[in-house]
Each structure stands twice: as C-alpha cells, then as structure tokens.
Scaffold this motif. Structure first.
Motif, PDB file in Angstrom:
ATOM      1  N   SER A 188      -3.309  -5.878  -0.357  1.00  0.00           N
ATOM      2  CA  SER A 188      -4.693  -5.698  -1.325  1.00  0.00           C
ATOM      3  C   SER A 188      -4.361  -4.019  -0.681  1.00  0.00           C
ATOM      4  CB  SER A 188      -6.231  -5.870  -0.689  1.00  0.00           C
ATOM      5  OG  SER A 188      -6.323  -4.970   0.184  1.00  0.00           O
ATOM      6  N   ASP A 189      -4.531  -2.951  -1.500  1.00  0.00           N
ATOM      7  CA  ASP A 189      -4.359  -1.686  -1.425  1.00  0.00           C
ATOM      8  C   ASP A 189      -5.065  -0.895  -2.724  1.00  0.00           C
ATOM      9  OD1 ASP A 189      -3.157   1.275  -0.711  1.00  0.00           O
ATOM     10  OD2 ASP A 189      -1.404  -0.336  -0.012  1.00  0.00           O
ATOM     11  N   ASP A 190      -4.811   0.181  -2.720  1.00  0.00           N
ATOM     12  CA  ASP A 190      -5.613   1.639  -3.940  1.00  0.00           C
ATOM     13  C   ASP A 190      -5.967   0.780  -4.745  1.00  0.00           C
ATOM     14  OD1 ASP A 190      -7.281   2.648  -1.434  1.00  0.00           O
ATOM     15  OD2 ASP A 190      -5.211   4.067  -1.322  1.00  0.00           O
ATOM     16  N   LEU A 385      12.390  -0.883   2.953  1.00  0.00           N
ATOM     17  CA  LEU A 385      13.480  -1.469   2.189  1.00  0.00           C
ATOM     18  C   LEU A 385      13.053  -0.203   0.797  1.00  0.00           C
ATOM     19  CD1 LEU A 385      13.988  -4.368   3.113  1.00  0.00           C
ATOM     20  CD2 LEU A 385      15.151  -2.837   3.411  1.00  0.00           C
ATOM     21  N   ASP A 386      12.099   0.446   1.017  1.00  0.00           N
ATOM     22  CA  ASP A 386      11.672   1.206  -0.327  1.00  0.00           C
ATOM     23  C   ASP A 386      12.312   2.249   0.037  1.00  0.00           C
ATOM     24  OD1 ASP A 386       9.550   2.299   1.534  1.00  0.00           O
ATOM     25  OD2 ASP A 386       8.306   2.844   0.280  1.00  0.00           O
ATOM     26  N   MET A 387      12.522   2.688   0.903  1.00  0.00           N
ATOM     27  CA  MET A 387      13.341   4.515   1.016  1.00  0.00           C
ATOM     28  C   MET A 387      14.515   4.085  -0.399  1.00  0.00           C
ATOM     29  SD  MET A 387      11.299   7.050   2.247  1.00  0.00           S
ATOM     30  CE  MET A 387       9.769   5.617   2.210  1.00  0.00           C
ATOM     31  N   SER A 398      10.983   9.287  -1.017  1.00  0.00           N
ATOM     32  CA  SER A 398      12.733   9.826   0.471  1.00  0.00           C
ATOM     33  C   SER A 398      11.593   9.927   1.086  1.00  0.00           C
ATOM     34  CB  SER A 398      13.437  10.264  -0.810  1.00  0.00           C
ATOM     35  OG  SER A 398      12.933  11.356  -1.325  1.00  0.00           O
ATOM     36  N   TRP A 399      10.132  10.431   0.933  1.00  0.00           N
ATOM     37  CA  TRP A 399       8.818  10.625   2.377  1.00  0.00           C
ATOM     38  C   TRP A 399       9.713  10.591   3.468  1.00  0.00           C
ATOM     39  CZ3 TRP A 399       6.465   7.750   5.990  1.00  0.00           C
ATOM     40  CH2 TRP A 399       6.727   6.557   6.250  1.00  0.00           C
ATOM     41  N   ALA A 400      10.766   8.774   3.956  1.00  0.00           N
ATOM     42  CA  ALA A 400      10.846   8.898   5.279  1.00  0.00           C
ATOM     43  C   ALA A 400      12.829   9.146   5.549  1.00  0.00           C
ATOM     44  CB  ALA A 400      10.318   7.410   5.891  1.00  0.00           C
TER      45      ALA A 400
HETATM   46  C1  TNX Z   1       3.780   4.030   3.808  1.00  0.00           C
HETATM   47  S1  TNX Z   1       3.912   3.043   5.740  1.00  0.00           S
HETATM   48  C2  TNX Z   1       2.213   3.081   3.728  1.00  0.00           C
HETATM   49  C3  TNX Z   1       1.898   2.701   2.539  1.00  0.00           C
HETATM   50  C4  TNX Z   1       3.313   3.369   1.067  1.00  0.00           C
HETATM   51  C5  TNX Z   1       4.531   3.447   2.119  1.00  0.00           C
HETATM   52  C6  TNX Z   1       5.774   3.902   1.107  1.00  0.00           C
HETATM   53  C7  TNX Z   1       2.637   2.562   5.423  1.00  0.00           C
HETATM   54  C8  TNX Z   1       1.726   1.644   6.817  1.00  0.00           C
HETATM   55  N1  TNX Z   1       1.531   3.035   4.876  1.00  0.00           N
HETATM   56  O1  TNX Z   1       0.825   2.794   1.558  1.00  0.00           O
HETATM   57  O2  TNX Z   1       3.177   2.294   0.577  1.00  0.00           O
HETATM   58  O3  TNX Z   1       4.095   4.577   2.764  1.00  0.00           O
HETATM   59  O4  TNX Z   1       6.687   4.096   1.863  1.00  0.00           O
END
Ligand code: TNX
Length: 490
Positions: A188-190, A385-387, A398-400
C-alpha cells in the motif's frame, strides 16, 4: 555444446566443460575441488526421502527441460543418482563423485540451497526451456556451505505500479536462485492499495482500480486467494513472504477510499505523482485504530511467516508526538495477532519498537538502536535497487546516489552495527519508474546478486564476484532475463 567459460576445471581433458566448483553466487563458505566429475545422463535418478519430495520436485523441474531426461524421483536407488538427505547440519554439504551427487542438509530449506548451488555447477545451457545437446558434467569435489545471516531479502513495491502474480512468481524464481529467502511486498502507498481486506472493501475497489499507480498507469490488486497462492508458491521455494502495509504516512489511497481516515473527513484527491511525506492517518481518531487493527488482523491471518511490516517511513505530515502515540498503539497489535512487528527505521522512536525488527534505509554509516535490538540492513545508497546505476540509466531515481554494481557489493553490514544485532540484509525495489518485469529485472540484476552474496557468504571479494557474475551472464541470457551489463563487469 562447447561453452567457453572463463572458469573451468583443469583436472582431466574430458572434464574441460565443467564449471569450476567455486563459480557459484553467493560464494560458498568452503570449496574443495577434487576427484571425478559426475555426468548427468538419461539414466540418472533423483533420490529423496518422502519428506523432501518438494525439493526433489524443484530439482527435477530445474533439470528436465534442458536435458530432456526423465529424472525420476525415487526413495531409494542403486543407480547413478543425485541424492538429497536431511540430517544434522547447519546449511548444506554437496559432494560430487563419479556415481553420485549427494546433497545433505539439516532441513529442506538447506537442501533447496544446495540444489541452487548444483544448478550453477551445470553448464549455463541447463537453464534452456527445451532439450539441448550438451555434456552435463559437474566437477568433482565438495562444497560445505551455510548462510551468514538468517534473513536475505528482496522487496518489491506493488503500490506505485502493480505487478501481477505471474511477474512476482518470476521474480521469486530469480531471487531464490541466489538463496534469497524473504520477499517483502510493499502492498500500500499513496498511489494504490494492492491487497484485499474484507472489512474495508473500498481499499481495493477504489485503491486498486484501473489507473491507480504512478502516472495513472496500471492498477490492480491481489485477491486473498491470489495472495495465498503467492505465499504457497514462495514457500515451495523456501521464500517467506513479508507483507507490508505502510502507516501512518503513505496512506493517501486509503483516505481516497475512506475519507473518515482523514482528520477533516474530506476525501483527498487520488495521487499519481511520486511525492512522499504528505499524507497521515488521523492520530486522535478511534477509527484509525479500528482500521489498523482490522488490516493487521486480516493480513496476519494470510501470513504463515513470522513478520508483519507496518511501514512507518517518511511520516512527515505526522508530528513526532503523534507518531510515537500511533506506534505505541499499533506496534502491539502486530504481536496481538501473533506476528513480529517489522518497520522502517523511524519506528525506533517508539518504545514499543523494543520487540520489533527495524529495516534500516537511511544513509548514515552507523545505526543507533534506541529501542529495537534487531535490524535488517537496506542502506539506500547501497541496497536500493531503484537507484540508477549511472546518470545515464534510463530507469530509476537518484536521491540516494548512483549505485553501480561495485557500490552495491563493496560494503560491510557489520560496519553499520554489531553483527549480533543484524538479522540480515534486504534489497528493496521501489517501482515509481518501473512498469513491467523487464524494468524490474534490469534494475535488480546484477545488484540483487551482490546483496545476496553479502547476506550469505562469509567472504567478500570484488574481483572474484566480478568474474562469477561475468560467468553468470549466459544463464540470464538463456532465461531471457533483462539484466544490466555493467562496464565494471566487462
Ligand atoms: C523512499 S525509503 C521511500 C519510498 C520511495 C523511495 C524511492 C523509504 C522507506 N521510503 O517511499 O519509494 O524512497 O527510492
């Protein structure tokens, strides 16, 4: 079929085609090459006690298509055989000689791990879907192997883009080859709600409708029957499904379906963008806790595994006091329904997290545990793995940072926190930018294999990993897995 593998045994000319005994991912603890190779033929049988029938079936299913052999499963045989045995041991032991490949382990999960090793010891053509002309040799010798950490995980985000049960099963097939034994599903998410909850039916009727997901692409959800089927499929591969419902933030889809879950009772607009941190359950309302308890109860009933993940990340729209108050009430509900609470590292702000497992996703190189004592490591700049791999990777965020294969591989879990606090490692795959299985595979491989090796192997050696991954490429190619060809691997 002469496959030119970079790693071959130099024992006897006739055995040239055999894969080197140690060319396995994750790297086994101990590898002792020697003795005569085993040759799989149309007369080979699989010997297994009745209690290990499932593992034997997984083995037969892995070997039959490419060999075209019958490979009958029997309880006793004096023929040349692959035998599975359970006894007292941690991990598994695999011995290869002229007449027999014997895998022994303490339990079926250990046997299954040994079977995954054996698959990689056969030529890559073993992964073909139709019969191949090949000499099916396995180099002689012995492997003794056991996991470093109990929990080796992968996570798939079904909320940002829904992924079908068939896709999830394909992913389970791929990750279980690397001895990953937990699959965490972010349900689940937004943007969407992906699991049927009988007491709150609009969660999926609205939150799983067509068009729910990032960019309004996709939609869909798992029925309880579909979810149970996934749990069973995973269990047959010794993978435990870990369900996650994210609270008290990341709840916009639930609030669109049930406006009473907001403080003002007004439904927010559905969201298809990728912003985070704007939604929150209403901490002062009783309906919030009825909702949380109903969801936890129904999810626990669907879950044979020990863990139930309640999210807890990025609750920027919840005050710190409210956040702690919420977790103090909700974390104990997980225990009430017989499960161990599991959550993103933020839950450690609440004293009730003392009995919970934390999933560490932050970037700081040190984990400070306030209340919890067990952690699964998923540092975002190593394990996400999404970076993107590099600035030019077409998918991902690329936020991380950028995570090339070596960055995913070259870190030590124990530099974050003491070994005794580590339950394991997990590689999360968020799917804001990922729509289909090709996208998933491209981001996951080879990095998932790197994280799996950190979770399993006692040693870490980039040069050796690089060579083994390079040698693995033909296996992904044979199976049609759309992996990333990193310039670091060559
Ligand atoms: C942060 S890291 C989130 C997610 C995003 C993800 C995208 C974390 C526990 N929450 O809501 O999908 O970054 O990288």
């Amino acid at each position: 079929l002469a496959l030119a593998l970079p790693l071959t045994t130099a024992q006897a000319p006739a055995e040239k085609a055999a894969v080197a005994l140690g060319s396995v991912i994750p790297a086994p603890s101990e590898v002792r090459p020697g003795g005569t190779a085993f040759r799989l033929t149309d007369r080979t049988v699989i010997e297994a006690p009745r209690g290990s029938r499932n593992v034997a079936e997984r083995l037969a299913e892995a070997l039959r298509p490419a060999t075209g052999y019958r490979l009958p499963i029997v309880e006793r045989s004096s023929s040349r055989k692959i035998s599975l045995r359970t006894g007292h041991r941690d991990g598994y032991r695999l011995t290869v000689g002229r007449d027999e490949i014997a895998i022994s382990a303490g339990d079926n999960a250990g046997l299954f791990a040994g079977v995954q090793t054996l698959r990689q010891l056969l030529p890559p053509a073993i992964d073909a879907a139709t019969p191949q002309r090949a000499r099916w040799l396995v180099a002689g010798g012995e492997i003794v192997d056991r996991p470093r950490f109990a929990y080796r995980g992968a996570m798939l985000d079904l909320a940002r883009h829904f992924h079908t049960p068939a896709e999830v099963k394909r992913y389970i097939d791929e990750i279980s080859r690397f001895k990953v034994n937990h699959l965490h599903l972010h349900l689940s998410d937004d943007q969407g709600w992906r699991i049927q909850i009988d007491s709150w039916p609009r969660l999926t009727a609205v939150g799983g409708a067509p068009g729910t997901g990032v960019d309004g692409v996709g939609g869909g959800y798992l029925t309880k029957a579909g979810y149970r089927d996934l749990v069973r499929y995973a269990a047959e591969r010794y993978v435990t499904i870990v369900p996650e419902i994210d609270m008290p933030g990341h709840v916009n889809a639930a609030q669109v379906a049930y406006p009473e879950l907001t403080c003002d009772g007004v439904a927010p607009p559905p969201r298809t963008d990728t912003a985070v941190g704007y939604s929150s359950l209403c901490i002062g309302k009783e309906v919030t806790y009825r909702f949380a308890e109903d969801v936890i109860r129904e999810l626990a009933a669907l879950t044979p595994g020990p863990y139930l993940h309640i999210g807890g990340d990025e609750a920027h729209a919840t005050s710190e006091a409210d956040y702690v108050a919420f977790q103090q009430r909700v974390l104990p509900l997980v225990a009430k329904y017989g499960k161990t609470a599991y959550g993103w590292n933020e839950i450690d702000q609440a004293p009730a997290a003392a009995d919970a497992v934390l999933q560490y996703w932050n970037l700081e190189p040190t984990v400070t545990l306030r209340h919890a004592s067990k952690v699964v490591l998923s540092p975002a700049n190593r394990a996400y793995l999404d970076m993107k791999y590099t600035p030019s990777t077409p998918l991902g965020l690329s936020w991380a940072g950028y995570i090339e294969v070596r960055t995913a591989y070259d870190w030590d879990p124990t530099s974050y926190v003491a070994e005794r606090a580590i339950l394991g490692v997990e590689a999360p795959l968020w799917s804001e930018t990922l729509r289909d299985l090709d996208d998933i595979e491209f981001m996951a491989f080879p990095r998932l294999a790197a994280i799996a090796e950190l979770g399993w192997s006692p040693h870490r050696d980039w040069e050796s990993f690089r060579e083994r991954i390079r040698a693995y490429y033909p296996r992904w190619e044979t199976r049609g897995v759309d992996f990333y060809r990193s310039p670091q691997i060559g």
